[in-house]
Design an enzyme around this catalytic site. Structure first.
Site, PDB file in Angstrom:
ATOM      1  N   ARG A  32       0.854  -1.200   0.000  1.00  0.00           N
ATOM      2  CA  ARG A  32       0.000   0.000   0.000  1.00  0.00           C
ATOM      3  C   ARG A  32       0.878   1.235   0.000  1.00  0.00           C
ATOM      4  O   ARG A  32       1.887   1.274   0.704  1.00  0.00           O
ATOM      5  CB  ARG A  32      -0.861   0.033   1.259  1.00  0.00           C
ATOM      6  CG  ARG A  32      -1.471  -1.280   1.634  1.00  0.00           C
ATOM      7  CD  ARG A  32      -2.667  -1.547   0.777  1.00  0.00           C
ATOM      8  NE  ARG A  32      -3.231  -2.839   1.141  1.00  0.00           N
ATOM      9  CZ  ARG A  32      -4.529  -3.093   1.139  1.00  0.00           C
ATOM     10  NH1 ARG A  32      -5.384  -2.155   0.785  1.00  0.00           N
ATOM     11  NH2 ARG A  32      -4.965  -4.282   1.468  1.00  0.00           N
ATOM     12  N   THR A  33       0.450   2.250  -0.708  1.00  0.00           N
ATOM     13  CA  THR A  33       1.269   3.464  -0.718  1.00  0.00           C
ATOM     14  C   THR A  33       1.360   4.077   0.687  1.00  0.00           C
ATOM     15  O   THR A  33       2.366   4.662   1.035  1.00  0.00           O
ATOM     16  CB  THR A  33       0.754   4.512  -1.728  1.00  0.00           C
ATOM     17  OG1 THR A  33      -0.664   4.592  -1.600  1.00  0.00           O
ATOM     18  CG2 THR A  33       1.081   4.116  -3.139  1.00  0.00           C
ATOM     19  N   ASP A  34       0.314   3.870   1.508  1.00  0.00           N
ATOM     20  CA  ASP A  34       0.353   4.356   2.895  1.00  0.00           C
ATOM     21  C   ASP A  34       1.443   3.670   3.704  1.00  0.00           C
ATOM     22  O   ASP A  34       1.889   4.178   4.721  1.00  0.00           O
ATOM     23  CB  ASP A  34      -0.949   3.984   3.638  1.00  0.00           C
ATOM     24  CG  ASP A  34      -2.131   4.757   3.128  1.00  0.00           C
ATOM     25  OD1 ASP A  34      -1.931   5.606   2.256  1.00  0.00           O
ATOM     26  OD2 ASP A  34      -3.250   4.485   3.619  1.00  0.00           O
ATOM     27  N   ASP A  35       1.792   2.466   3.306  1.00  0.00           N
ATOM     28  CA  ASP A  35       2.725   1.658   4.096  1.00  0.00           C
ATOM     29  C   ASP A  35       4.175   1.834   3.668  1.00  0.00           C
ATOM     30  O   ASP A  35       5.074   1.318   4.319  1.00  0.00           O
ATOM     31  CB  ASP A  35       2.395   0.160   3.938  1.00  0.00           C
ATOM     32  CG  ASP A  35       1.084  -0.217   4.596  1.00  0.00           C
ATOM     33  OD1 ASP A  35       0.650   0.520   5.495  1.00  0.00           O
ATOM     34  OD2 ASP A  35       0.511  -1.247   4.202  1.00  0.00           O
TER      35      ASP A  35
END
Ligand code: ATP
Ligand code: MG
Length: 669
Positions: free
Chosen positions: A564-567
């Site tokens: 995930r881009t958040d991760d």
């Protein structure tokens, strides 16, 4: 066939180990090229009696070009193979859309003016063409020895009875029906009955808490709840009706939403009727009303863009989103992706282990297979009961030829050891699939070598609740595989990798995975919240559907999902993919699975190349926080790592809260 496409899989175990570690290193480092030697060619030897639909990458590329250059004729010729009561307007573009918020609201429309019905296409069409006696569903109960076979004719009759009952309650086109049931054939049958009469179904995974179910019901305000007394899952009995009752009360008390009826399917294998708490006037036994209905029910013809169902995302990255899909596009996309991804042929027996409570269960259990007239297994239990060999026992029993599951299930079976697999022949298998999370190469090889005996291609399918169907994945038998790569986009899907400023990056590179133009299966909105839909998927980069996942494209054009881009972890300007560090950790024999998260800390990170990716802290734990669909919730781990325990966020989809307490204790040590 063997002669035409070389078939190379004879590798010693040591060679595999070497292979795996070099592959993991190269993917973790991200700088070593993925050469041809890393590709696995499973050729076409696995095709028993027929040629695959797509024979080669060359053929795929020609069709792919057609699909993006001329969607009108590509999707038009595919959709025409289904029944349309009124064809879409051939004089208009087959798809109109706006992906750019600067130009107005986001919308997507496919097959303008067309009228059809998904249930008619999934059932009546096959019965009318003389295939009524073919098995539609092979049901395998939780306990060995309990099974049922439903033909297309049986399914159609059952669905008509449910549809008639729903109609008798006044449920009509546009109304919502909430379904909270275990994996029994009546679950997909209820979904199809809704589709038949134009009601919007909202399936809630039978495992969610009363609070979550209440929240979802107050969201969609269903005319009725369809549920079940109880289910046996493994050795446990889960009292669904107790949870459903509590949810109905919560819904009424807290939200002022009164659901008219609770229709309760009696699952006699789980608990007795006499032991079931009952509220007269609200609760009705399924068995008392459904069998009495007529086995014929007229079809409600629906506009292409009428809603078909709403369904919540897994909640891995935040509060689950109520995704809305519509009739025409979803139907065409589910049918087409099923056929090509799994290389489905008439004599296949398909088994998708996902629950109907998730999009995978919607598209590749209820809709995709039935639209293709396929025979599929519906399994009520868990892969580890009575032992870790259950899946392979079922595969042998029903001669399953296509098996589709999630990396979390593969890892849990791998952990139990090969002997549970080897006990069974698995001769019928020819295609294996995976979905839900990146699959680490070690698990991939185990799946390929042990489960598939090196014979079966693995289709690693990347997609989302919002995409309706598979987006990036191999087509079984058509091109070389690389363990851990979802390979190439499906027809009509145009993935791009964007940099932080929203510019498309060319060639071998990495970036934010976005999609350039609509495909038929794209979600049209979030139920009752179009604003959140626009913000979530279309506001970061103008003109694109933003997936929220990161990806890398190698020099063969293959796509690797990096997490995930958040991760994404940022260390001294290096973007480190969680999935690739996890793959490296998982390659170690002592590690069953891992989750990598970043947290802010003082300077002092090792700076030599490769060393920058060294983890600061490794916690050995007996369990990871996962969603009820089995996905690792890294956002929770990030909060634990940063000691922000009061900011864990929405945990409604967390499968086992005790894992969190254990991790917090562990960290305290
Ligand atoms: P939420 O959107 O609520 O945070 P979620 O994204 O987990 O939850 P789903 O729609 O069930 O909800 O899952 C889609 C996501 O799962 C994808 O965005 C991707 O991150 C991951 N995924 C699915 N299949 C694959 C795959 N084959 N390889 C890598 N990642 C995958
Ligand atoms: Mg998501």
């Amino acid at each position: 066939l063997r002669h035409l496409v070389p078939y190379t899989t004879s590798r010693s175990t040591e060679a595999v180990q070497d292979d795996v570690s070099s592959r993991v290193c190269s993917s973790a480092g991200g700088d070593k090229p993925h050469g041809k030697n890393e590709a696995v060619d499973v050729g076409t030897a696995f095709h028993r009696n027929h040629w695959p639909h797509i024979l080669s990458r060359k053929q795929y590329e020609a069709m792919y070009r057609w699909s993006v250059e001329d969607p009108q004729s590509f999707w038009g010729s595919i959709a025409a193979q289904l029944h349309w009561e009124r064809p879409w307007d051939k004089g208009q573009p087959i798809c109109s859309y706006n992906f750019n918020l600067d130009k107005g609201p986001i919308y997507v429309k496919w097959f303008p003016g067309g009228r059809t019905n998904v249930c008619f296409n999934a059932l009546d069409r096959h019965v009318l063409s003389g295939n009524g006696n073919k098995a539609a569903i092979l049901f395998e109960g939780n306990d060995v020895g309990i099974d049922r076979r439903l033909t297309y004719q049986n399914m159609l009759e059952l669905v008509c009875q449910i549809a008639n009952y729903l109609r008798s309650l006044g449920v009509k086109k546009g109304d919502t029906v909430c379904i909270y049931m275990p994996m029994v054939p009546e679950l997909p049958a209820t979904m199809l009955a809704c589709a038949r009469i134009g009601a919007i179904h909202s399936v809630v995974f039978g495992g969610f808490s009363a609070e979550s179910l209440a929240g979802r019901m107050s969201d969609c305000r269903p005319k009725l709840l369809v549920t079940c007394n109880a289910v046996r899952r493994g050795a446990k009995v889960l009292n669904l009706k107790e949870i459903a009752d509590k949810a109905l009360e919560l819904c009424e008390k807290k939200e002022g939403v009164r659901v008219g009826q609770s229709l309760v399917f009696e699952n006699a294998n789980a608990t007795k009727r006499s032991d079931t708490a009952w509220k007269n006037g609200r609760d009705v036994w399924w068995q008392d009303v459904i069998p009495r209905q007529s086995k014929n029910a007229p079809v409600e013809w629906m506009d292409s863009e009428d809603p078909l169902f709403m369904l919540y995302t897994s909640g891995s990255t935040g509060k689950p989103k109520g995704v809305m899909h519509t009739v025409g596009g979803y139907m065409v996309y589910a049918a087409t992706t099923f056929k090509f991804t799994f290389d489905y042929h008439d004599d296949d027996v398909f088994w998708c282990t996902a629950d109907c409570g998730w999009i995978t269960g919607h598209t590749y259990l209820a809709y995709g297979p039935l639209l293709n007239g396929a025979t599929c297994v519906v399994f009520e239990g868990v892969p580890t009961y009575p032992d870790a060999g259950r899946c392979w026992q079922i595969v042998d029993k029903y001669k399953v030829s296509i098996f589709y599951t999630a990396p979390t299930a593969i890892r849990s079976m791998e952990k139990e050891g090969d002997r549970f697999v080897k006990k069974y022949s698995r001769k019928s298998l020819r295609v294996l699939g995976t979905v839900g999370e990146p699959i680490n190469p070690k698990a991939w090889w185990w799946y390929f070598d042990v489960v598939g005996d090196g014979r079966c291609p693995i289709v690693d399918t990347w997609w989302q609740t919002e995409t309706g169907g598979n987006m990036i994945s191999p087509m079984a038998g058509a091109w070389d595989l690389k363990p851990g790569s979802a390979t190439l986009p499906f027809f009509g899907v145009q993935p791009v990798l964007l940099d932080e400023k929203g510019r498309e990056k060319e060639g071998a590179t990495d970036g934010n995975l976005c999609i350039k133009a609509p495909w038929p299966g794209i979600a049209r909105t979030l139920f009752g919240d179009h604003e959140r839909f626009q913000q979530t998927y279309f506001s970061t980069y103008k003109g694109y559907y933003v997936t929220g996942d990161g990806a890398r494209r190698d020099e063969d054009g293959y796509i690797w999902l990096t997490g995930r881009t958040d991760d994404v972890i940022n260390v001294s300007g290096h973007r480190i993919s969680t999935s690739e560090v996890e793959a490296a950790l998982n390659a170690h024999p002592a590690c069953a699975e891992s989750a990598v998260v970043g947290f802010d800390h003082e300077k002092g990170v090792r700076s030599e190349i490769g060393g920058f990716a060294a983890p600061d802290v490794i916690h050995w734990a007996t369990g990871l926080p996962k969603t009820r669909s089995g996905k690792i919730m890294r956002r929770i781990l990030r909060k634990i790592a940063a000691n922000k325990l009061d900011e864990l966020g929405d945990v409604s989809s967390l499968a086992d809260p005790s894992v969190i307490d254990a991790l917090i204790k562990l960290k305290g040590k």
